[in-house]
Write a protein that holds these residues in place. Structure first.
Motif, PDB file in Angstrom:
ATOM      1  N   SER A  79     -78.416  20.308 -66.163  1.00  0.00           N
ATOM      2  CA  SER A  79     -78.840  20.919 -67.429  1.00  0.00           C
ATOM      3  C   SER A  79     -79.994  21.898 -67.228  1.00  0.00           C
ATOM      4  N   ILE A  80     -80.883  21.600 -66.279  1.00  0.00           N
ATOM      5  CA  ILE A  80     -81.994  22.514 -65.973  1.00  0.00           C
ATOM      6  C   ILE A  80     -81.480  23.699 -65.162  1.00  0.00           C
ATOM      7  N   ALA A  81     -80.578  23.434 -64.219  1.00  0.00           N
ATOM      8  CA  ALA A  81     -80.052  24.493 -63.346  1.00  0.00           C
ATOM      9  C   ALA A  81     -79.316  25.565 -64.144  1.00  0.00           C
ATOM     10  N   ILE A  82     -78.520  25.155 -65.136  1.00  0.00           N
ATOM     11  CA  ILE A  82     -77.765  26.143 -65.923  1.00  0.00           C
ATOM     12  C   ILE A  82     -78.710  26.970 -66.787  1.00  0.00           C
ATOM     13  N   VAL A  83     -79.798  26.361 -67.259  1.00  0.00           N
ATOM     14  CA  VAL A  83     -80.804  27.111 -68.034  1.00  0.00           C
ATOM     15  C   VAL A  83     -81.444  28.186 -67.155  1.00  0.00           C
ATOM     16  N   LEU A  84     -81.746  27.837 -65.910  1.00  0.00           N
ATOM     17  CA  LEU A  84     -82.330  28.804 -64.974  1.00  0.00           C
ATOM     18  C   LEU A  84     -81.329  29.907 -64.646  1.00  0.00           C
ATOM     19  N   LEU A  85     -80.056  29.545 -64.506  1.00  0.00           N
ATOM     20  CA  LEU A  85     -79.029  30.552 -64.241  1.00  0.00           C
ATOM     21  C   LEU A  85     -78.931  31.558 -65.384  1.00  0.00           C
ATOM     22  N   MET A  86     -79.133  31.075 -66.604  1.00  0.00           N
ATOM     23  CA  MET A  86     -79.027  31.948 -67.778  1.00  0.00           C
ATOM     24  C   MET A  86     -80.212  32.910 -67.913  1.00  0.00           C
ATOM     25  N   GLN A  87     -81.167  32.809 -67.001  1.00  0.00           N
ATOM     26  CA  GLN A  87     -82.247  33.800 -66.999  1.00  0.00           C
ATOM     27  C   GLN A  87     -81.718  35.182 -66.630  1.00  0.00           C
ATOM     28  N   SER A  88     -80.458  35.211 -66.182  1.00  0.00           N
ATOM     29  CA  SER A  88     -79.800  36.489 -65.904  1.00  0.00           C
ATOM     30  C   SER A  88     -79.728  37.343 -67.168  1.00  0.00           C
ATOM     31  N   VAL A  89     -79.849  36.699 -68.344  1.00  0.00           N
ATOM     32  CA  VAL A  89     -79.832  37.425 -69.618  1.00  0.00           C
ATOM     33  C   VAL A  89     -80.960  38.457 -69.656  1.00  0.00           C
ATOM     34  N   TRP A  90     -82.190  38.019 -69.318  1.00  0.00           N
ATOM     35  CA  TRP A  90     -83.289  38.985 -69.368  1.00  0.00           C
ATOM     36  C   TRP A  90     -83.472  39.718 -68.032  1.00  0.00           C
ATOM     37  N   PHE A  91     -82.975  39.133 -66.945  1.00  0.00           N
ATOM     38  CA  PHE A  91     -82.976  39.863 -65.669  1.00  0.00           C
ATOM     39  C   PHE A  91     -82.178  41.156 -65.820  1.00  0.00           C
ATOM     40  N   SER A  92     -81.032  41.058 -66.527  1.00  0.00           N
ATOM     41  CA  SER A  92     -80.162  42.222 -66.691  1.00  0.00           C
ATOM     42  C   SER A  92     -80.837  43.310 -67.521  1.00  0.00           C
ATOM     43  N   VAL A  93     -81.684  42.904 -68.471  1.00  0.00           N
ATOM     44  CA  VAL A  93     -82.433  43.874 -69.288  1.00  0.00           C
ATOM     45  C   VAL A  93     -83.402  44.659 -68.396  1.00  0.00           C
ATOM     46  N   VAL A  94     -84.059  43.948 -67.487  1.00  0.00           N
ATOM     47  CA  VAL A  94     -85.005  44.588 -66.561  1.00  0.00           C
ATOM     48  C   VAL A  94     -84.272  45.556 -65.634  1.00  0.00           C
ATOM     49  N   VAL A  95     -83.155  45.098 -65.058  1.00  0.00           N
ATOM     50  CA  VAL A  95     -82.377  45.937 -64.136  1.00  0.00           C
ATOM     51  C   VAL A  95     -81.858  47.185 -64.853  1.00  0.00           C
ATOM     52  N   GLU A  96     -81.356  46.982 -66.077  1.00  0.00           N
ATOM     53  CA  GLU A  96     -80.850  48.103 -66.880  1.00  0.00           C
ATOM     54  C   GLU A  96     -81.950  49.131 -67.143  1.00  0.00           C
ATOM     55  N   SER A  97     -83.149  48.653 -67.425  1.00  0.00           N
ATOM     56  CA  SER A  97     -84.277  49.557 -67.687  1.00  0.00           C
ATOM     57  C   SER A  97     -84.653  50.359 -66.446  1.00  0.00           C
ATOM     58  N   ILE A  98     -84.594  49.693 -65.288  1.00  0.00           N
ATOM     59  CA  ILE A  98     -84.910  50.373 -64.022  1.00  0.00           C
ATOM     60  C   ILE A  98     -83.866  51.438 -63.705  1.00  0.00           C
ATOM     61  N   LEU A  99     -82.581  51.086 -63.884  1.00  0.00           N
ATOM     62  CA  LEU A  99     -81.495  52.012 -63.554  1.00  0.00           C
ATOM     63  C   LEU A  99     -81.452  53.215 -64.493  1.00  0.00           C
ATOM     64  N   THR A 100     -81.679  52.966 -65.787  1.00  0.00           N
ATOM     65  CA  THR A 100     -81.636  54.055 -66.778  1.00  0.00           C
ATOM     66  C   THR A 100     -82.974  54.763 -66.939  1.00  0.00           C
ATOM     67  N   LYS A 101     -84.027  54.166 -66.355  1.00  0.00           N
ATOM     68  CA  LYS A 101     -85.394  54.703 -66.453  1.00  0.00           C
ATOM     69  C   LYS A 101     -85.848  54.822 -67.912  1.00  0.00           C
ATOM     70  N   LYS A 102     -85.398  53.856 -68.712  1.00  0.00           N
ATOM     71  CA  LYS A 102     -85.777  53.799 -70.126  1.00  0.00           C
ATOM     72  C   LYS A 102     -86.275  52.403 -70.467  1.00  0.00           C
ATOM     73  N   LEU A 103     -87.307  52.349 -71.304  1.00  0.00           N
ATOM     74  CA  LEU A 103     -87.814  51.053 -71.738  1.00  0.00           C
ATOM     75  C   LEU A 103     -86.818  50.417 -72.713  1.00  0.00           C
ATOM     76  N   PRO A 104     -86.656  49.083 -72.668  1.00  0.00           N
ATOM     77  CA  PRO A 104     -85.746  48.424 -73.606  1.00  0.00           C
ATOM     78  C   PRO A 104     -86.230  48.559 -75.049  1.00  0.00           C
ATOM     79  N   ASN A 105     -85.286  48.550 -75.998  1.00  0.00           N
ATOM     80  CA  ASN A 105     -85.679  48.665 -77.408  1.00  0.00           C
ATOM     81  C   ASN A 105     -86.355  47.374 -77.882  1.00  0.00           C
TER      82      ASN A 105
END
Length: 325
Positions: free
Chosen positions: A102-128
């Motif tokens: 149950s803890i491991a899957i919660v940590l895996l779901m941190q990909s939700v905000w990891f993807s926001v960071v990666v997207e911001s880096i790739l597009t060079k735009k701050l998230p809304n």
């Protein structure tokens, strides 16, 4: 017709996410029966690759039109991208050794905000603003879901580290899966990526289990990372007859097929919301089959994370206007 396709997409993604959410529970059960991380991942990838090769062969024979072939460059890129697929499984399964499912899957779901960071880096735009709020809600939900407040569950930092590594690797997998060689048939693309992931899995098998039995230098290197030598023994092939088929079916065959069919119909936004079903399914499976304690505050955290995923993927007013036009 359009509504029917969306419903079909939601159904496929939902079933795929639910099946994938069950995976970690079976991994934990395999550990209880004495199998190692190397044996679990190797059996999953070998049988998964075999299953996909059979399905690809059947599709090639029965298809009425010529199926697309990848270029040599696409093969190299997909193999490289596939290493993140192997890394995700490997890191996630190592995490499950140290912490509750149950803890491991919660940590895996941190990909939700990891993807926001990666997207911001790739597009060079701050998230809304909405994405920023969603990330804050995810982090708050994580604090509650991992029970950091009253610490009735002891968190092993090894498990937390590998859980976050799995999230980072999963983020990379999602980005590459949605951007590389999208013209290829599902089975062919999955086979190449799985082959890339297998390289990582086989390398870990040699380093952590088989190699140290025969090479003293490798054993000394291995002992710099851990004092546990229980994993250093001949490969237990019975894993293929016990858990291997279930792990391959639930981890590397059914979910990718369902996701690849479902996401184009449901859309990336709605599909992402529905795919978050793997979080409550995984926690519920761990609670029912493994008897893991899940406190009320953890369920509150899980609900917050799910809410943040929905909030992050809701269409903006501008997008609504465009679709209506």
């Amino acid at each position: 017709m359009k509504k029917k396709n969306i419903l079909k997409g939601v159904l496929f993604v939902g079933i795929g996410a639910s099946i994938y959410g069950m995976l970690a529970t079976f991994v934990k059960m395999a550990y209880h029966d004495g199998f190692t991380t190397s044996e679990v991942t190797t059996s999953q990838f070998v049988l998964g690759l075999t299953g996909l090769l059979i399905l690809n062969f059947i599709q090639t024979l029965t298809s009425k039109q010529k199926l697309s072939l990848p270029s040599s460059k696409e093969v190299r890129l997909l193999l490289l991208a596939g290493t993140s697929l192997g890394g995700t499984s490997l890191f996630y399964y190592i995490a499950v050794q140290y912490i509750n499912v149950s803890i491991a899957i919660v940590l895996l779901m941190q990909s939700v905000w990891f993807s926001v960071v990666v997207e911001s880096i790739l597009t060079k735009k701050l998230p809304n603003a909405r994405k920023v709020v969603s990330v804050v809600i995810v982090l708050l939900g994580t604090v509650l879901a991992t029970n950091l407040i009253n610490m009735e569950i002891e968190l092993d930092w090894h498990g937390v580290f590998w859980g976050l590594m799995a999230a980072a690797s999963y983020t990379l997998t999602m980005f590459t899966s949605n951007t590389l060689a999208t013209h290829l048939p599902v089975f062919r693309k999955s086979i190449i990526m799985l082959a890339g992931g297998s390289v990582v899995v086989f390398a870990f098998l040699f380093f952590a289990q088989i190699g140290p039995m025969y090479f003293d230098g490798l054993k000394s290197l291995y002992l710099n990372f851990t004092d546990n030598t229980e994993h250093i023994h001949p490969f237990n092939y019975s894993i293929f007859l016990t858990y291997g088929f279930v792990l391959a079916l639930f981890g590397t065959i059914i979910p990718p097929i369902l996701f690849n069919v479902g996401f184009p119909n449901a859309g990336l936004g709605l599909g992402s919301i529905v795919s978050s079903l793997e979080l409550p399914v995984s926690v519920t499976m761990a609670f029912v089959l493994l008897g893991e304690k899940v406190f009320f505050i953890q369920w509150v955290g899980i609900v917050l994370i799910l809410f943040a995923i929905v909030l992050m993927n809701l269409p903006s007013k501008k997008e609504k206007d465009v679709s209506m036009a």
